[in-house]
Design a protein around this motif. Structure first.
Motif, short mmCIF file in Angstrom:
data_model
loop_
_atom_site.label_atom_id
_atom_site.label_comp_id
_atom_site.label_asym_id
_atom_site.label_seq_id
_atom_site.Cartn_x
_atom_site.Cartn_y
_atom_site.Cartn_z
N LYS A 111 -7.76 2.21 -1.31
CA LYS A 111 -8.43 2.71 -2.53
C LYS A 111 -8.80 1.65 -3.48
CE LYS A 111 -5.39 7.15 -1.84
NZ LYS A 111 -4.55 7.92 -2.22
N GLU A 112 -8.71 0.72 -3.18
CA GLU A 112 -9.05 -0.43 -4.14
C GLU A 112 -10.34 -0.80 -4.23
OE1 GLU A 112 -6.87 -4.01 -4.11
OE2 GLU A 112 -4.83 -2.93 -4.63
N ALA A 113 -11.10 -0.94 -5.22
CA ALA A 113 -12.63 -1.03 -5.03
C ALA A 113 -12.87 -2.53 -4.82
CB ALA A 113 -13.01 -0.87 -6.58
N GLY A 114 -13.77 -2.65 -3.93
CA GLY A 114 -14.27 -3.94 -3.52
C GLY A 114 -13.35 -4.76 -2.41
N CYS A 115 -12.37 -4.11 -1.85
CA CYS A 115 -11.46 -4.61 -0.86
C CYS A 115 -12.03 -5.42 0.12
CB CYS A 115 -10.84 -3.58 -0.28
SG CYS A 115 -9.54 -4.12 0.86
N ASN A 116 -11.85 -6.97 -0.06
CA ASN A 116 -12.48 -7.74 0.96
C ASN A 116 -11.35 -8.63 1.64
OD1 ASN A 116 -11.44 -9.26 -1.07
ND2 ASN A 116 -13.36 -10.06 -1.55
N CYS A 122 -7.92 -2.81 4.48
CA CYS A 122 -9.00 -2.14 3.66
C CYS A 122 -9.24 -0.63 4.03
CB CYS A 122 -10.17 -2.94 3.62
SG CYS A 122 -10.12 -4.56 2.80
N ASP A 123 -8.98 -0.54 5.40
CA ASP A 123 -9.14 1.02 5.99
C ASP A 123 -7.75 1.69 5.94
OD1 ASP A 123 -7.90 0.02 8.18
OD2 ASP A 123 -9.79 -0.13 9.32
#
Length: 356
Positions: A111-116, A122-123
């Motif tokens: 749910k974090e924006a721009g997870c890298n 991230c998923d």
């Protein structure tokens, strides 16, 4: 009638057995979760990912501590400590429940924006894999608490009159001895909760080159000496040592600041968890650190109060009872014994009623 030998009865063995079984089950669940995390994530790469190994270490420490406390309580026939263990076990239920949310925060970044970062974070796939192992832990601990409660009631019946062998039937002396037992029990829990907060800070949050790290590490031997000194003072009734211990306890519950160097223990740490300049460091550990810090503060405050109560009982004839142990076999004559059998049986019943 006799005081049964250490680990000589079914309730004693069952009580210890429950602690061991639930410890194995809980540590196995955490160990499996940790193994899954280590496959996909380098937990050493970021402090927020260290939640899982720290959780494993914390529960390992807690289970060893609880087992040691249980064996000590059974050896000493200490009902007060058995009650303390039940309260501690409920605390483990809360701790395990808090860890579900904190592990979720650390391992699910979907749910974090721009997870890298790591793909499995991230998923959210890693969290879905380990979530059941976290959810089952508070359930296991809660169920084991119910069984422990049943056997503590049995142990209360077994140990209920043993204090008589140490302090006699005088209600005043019995009350003083109970306060002494409470004091010793609180000192032991002080040790655990201070050690727990310190361990979490060192592993999860503090940089090894920071001033706060050095102050936290330096506080460890000071607090240990304080607790040991207080235990010796209250047992041997050493007034000067007890006075010093009480003063340091009071000081430990406050914090001081001078320029840019913050010094202190409990209240200072609690403030650090939430102030804007440092709250980001505790994003995945704030709940448990807050829980442990508040409990440590309360227990230390209680220790100070009970310590004052015990101090007031010094030089009132309790010293010998504090240093001796209950004999493991104390035989009373049966009602059929010649001469005084009936009187002995009557005396035993009077003693039992006095203790209860």
């Amino acid at each position: 009638m006799a005081v049964e030998k250490f680990m000589g009865t079914t309730p004693q063995r069952a009580f210890v057995g429950i602690i061991i079984i639930q410890a194995i089950a809980v540590l196995a669940m955490i160990g499996i979760a940790f193994a899954f995390v280590e496959v996909d994530v380098r937990t050493s790469s970021d402090s927020r990912y260290k939640t899982i190994p720290c959780y494993l270490a914390m529960f390992g420490l807690a289970e060893i501590f609880e087992l040691a406390m249980a064996l000590d309580a059974l050896k000493a026939r200490n009902i007060v400590q058995l009650v303390g263990i039940l309260a501690f076990h409920l605390g483990l239920v809360v701790f395990a429940a808090l860890q579900v949310d904190e592990a979720h925060t650390a391992l699910d970044l979907s749910k974090e924006a721009g997870c890298n970062t790591f793909a499995v974070l991230c998923d959210g796939s890693l969290w879905r894999k380990v979530e059941p192992f976290f959810i089952v832990n508070p359930i296991i601990i809660a169920v084991s608490w119910i069984f422990m409660l049943f056997f503590v009631r049995k142990l209360f019946e077994e140990f209920g009159w043993a204090v008589f062998e140490l302090v006699g039937a005088n209600p005043l002396t019995k009350t003083m001895y109970q306060w002494y037992q409470i004091m010793i029990c609180l000192l032991k829990f002080d040790f655990f909760f201070f050690g727990s907060v310190t361990m979490q800070l060192i592993i999860l949050v503090l940089a090894s080159n920071s001033v706060e790290f050095g102050l936290t590490v330096a506080a460890i031997p000071i607090v240990l000496l304080l607790l040991v000194g207080a235990g010796i003072a209250v047992q041997r009734e050493i007034k000067w040592l007890m006075s010093i211990s009480l003063v340091i306890m009071l000081a430990a519950e406050t914090y001081f600041s001078k320029q840019e160097i913050d010094m202190g223990l409990l209240l200072y740490k609690l403030v650090r968890f939430y102030e804007p300049s440092s709250r980001g460091e505790y994003i995945s550990t704030r709940a448990t650190l807050t829980f442990f810090t508040i409990i440590a503060f309360i227990i230390l405050f209680m220790t100070f109060g009970v310590g004052l109560r015990c101090f007031s009982d010094f030089d009132k004839g309790l010293t010998q009872a504090k240093v001796q142990t209950v004999p493991e076999k104390v035989i009373y004559s049966s009602p059929n014994s010649p001469g005084v059998g009936g009187d002995r049986q009557s005396n035993y019943l009077d003693r039992r009623l006095s203790i209860e």
